[in-house]
Design an enzyme around this catalytic site. Structure first.
Site, mmCIF file in Angstrom:
data_model
loop_
_atom_site.group_PDB
_atom_site.id
_atom_site.type_symbol
_atom_site.label_atom_id
_atom_site.label_comp_id
_atom_site.label_asym_id
_atom_site.label_seq_id
_atom_site.Cartn_x
_atom_site.Cartn_y
_atom_site.Cartn_z
ATOM 1 N N ALA A 1 8.501 6.149 7.260
ATOM 2 C CA ALA A 1 7.451 5.795 6.303
ATOM 3 C C ALA A 1 7.011 4.353 6.532
ATOM 4 O O ALA A 1 7.806 3.516 6.978
ATOM 5 C CB ALA A 1 7.965 5.967 4.874
ATOM 6 N N GLY B 1 4.442 1.108 4.759
ATOM 7 C CA GLY B 1 3.575 0.580 3.710
ATOM 8 C C GLY B 1 3.588 -0.930 3.828
ATOM 9 O O GLY B 1 4.660 -1.534 3.868
ATOM 10 N N GLY C 1 0.831 -1.187 0.000
ATOM 11 C CA GLY C 1 0.000 0.000 0.000
ATOM 12 C C GLY C 1 0.869 1.243 0.000
ATOM 13 O O GLY C 1 2.094 1.181 0.127
ATOM 14 N N GLY C 2 0.225 2.392 -0.164
ATOM 15 C CA GLY C 2 0.967 3.649 -0.104
ATOM 16 C C GLY C 2 1.443 4.121 -1.459
ATOM 17 O O GLY C 2 1.250 3.472 -2.480
ATOM 18 N N CYS D 1 5.396 9.973 -0.452
ATOM 19 C CA CYS D 1 4.071 9.424 -0.124
ATOM 20 C C CYS D 1 2.959 10.208 -0.810
ATOM 21 O O CYS D 1 1.794 10.135 -0.409
ATOM 22 C CB CYS D 1 3.853 9.376 1.381
ATOM 23 S SG CYS D 1 5.137 8.463 2.240
#
Length: 234
Positions: A163, A165, A92-93, A194
């Site tokens: 970060a 994900g 994701g992300g 992002c």
């Protein structure tokens, strides 16, 4: 019959490893754990394995499945000139950067050994990093609607230090977090991190004004991860 929960997590430090090679390795472990889960349906006594990979990547930009490639601000030639690579991947992300001086962690867990809640999983990963930052006197926080860990959210100086994900299928996780420790933040200038405009990035090095012992940071991450997930690192 109650199935067995295995809270042991195999720790592997891969050192410096190419992003694609590491991704392939994650997929290999993921497939093995999914196969164990199939066997477990037939025999509840079968244990499914959990892993935690530490790695540092050479310069690379990765784009999540919901990301926009226009958030990469470099041409193929400019990427090559910077000695960086680029991959579209299945987490994701949006887009992020990995490179030297950054601690990347990939937990590959069968969440059925812990809890079946992806939201809780992400929040506990964030909490792990928030507690690490607190060990260094920094107040890490969440930013509503955005994964990862930030400093000074709600001010003009909001900046991301970690970060996140992940991908999860059949309650097995992949990918994870990237904490900027001694990173060259100049590489973030080549992306809209992002996909979020108008917010900066930072590192422990910048915030503390000194080089930070990365082994010490890894130890703190493991300590807090182990406590929050009630896991046993092996």
């Amino acid at each position: 019959m109650v199935s067995v929960q295995n809270k042991k997590v195999f720790l592997q430090d891969l050192g410096t490893k190419d992003y694609k090679d590491t991704w392939d390795y994650q997929e290999e472990i993921f497939a093995k754990v999914v196969e164990q889960k199939k066997q477990k349906r037939e025999n509840p006594d079968v244990e499914t394995d959990n892993y935690f990979l530490f790695v540092e990547h050479p310069h690379v930009y990765t784009l999540g499945k919901s990301g926009d490639v226009s958030n990469l601000l470099l041409s193929e030639k400019q990427l090559a000139d910077k000695g960086a690579t680029f991959y579209k991947i299945n987490r994701g992300g949006d887009i992020t950067y990995h490179g030297p001086g950054q601690i990347v962690g990939y937990p590959i867990l069968d969440l059925e050994n812990f809890f079946t809640d992806i939201h809780k999983y992400l929040r506990l990963l964030e909490e792990t990093i928030i507690l690490v930052l607190a060990d260094y006197g920094l107040k890490g926080v969440r930013s509503e609607g955005e994964t990862g860990v930030w400093l000074d959210v709600g001010t003009p100086f909001a900046r991301k230090i970690c970060a996140m994900g992940v991908r999860a299928s059949r309650w097995v996780t992949m990918h994870g977090f990237a904490l900027n420790v001694n990173s060259d933040l100049g590489y973030f200038d080549n992306i809209i991190p992002c996909g979020i405009r108008g917010k900066g990035v930072t590192s422990l090095h910048v915030e503390l004004g000194r080089e930070v012992d990365e082994n010490e940071v890894r130890e703190k991450i493991l300590k807090h991860f182990q406590n929050l997930f009630e896991a046993e690192m092996v």
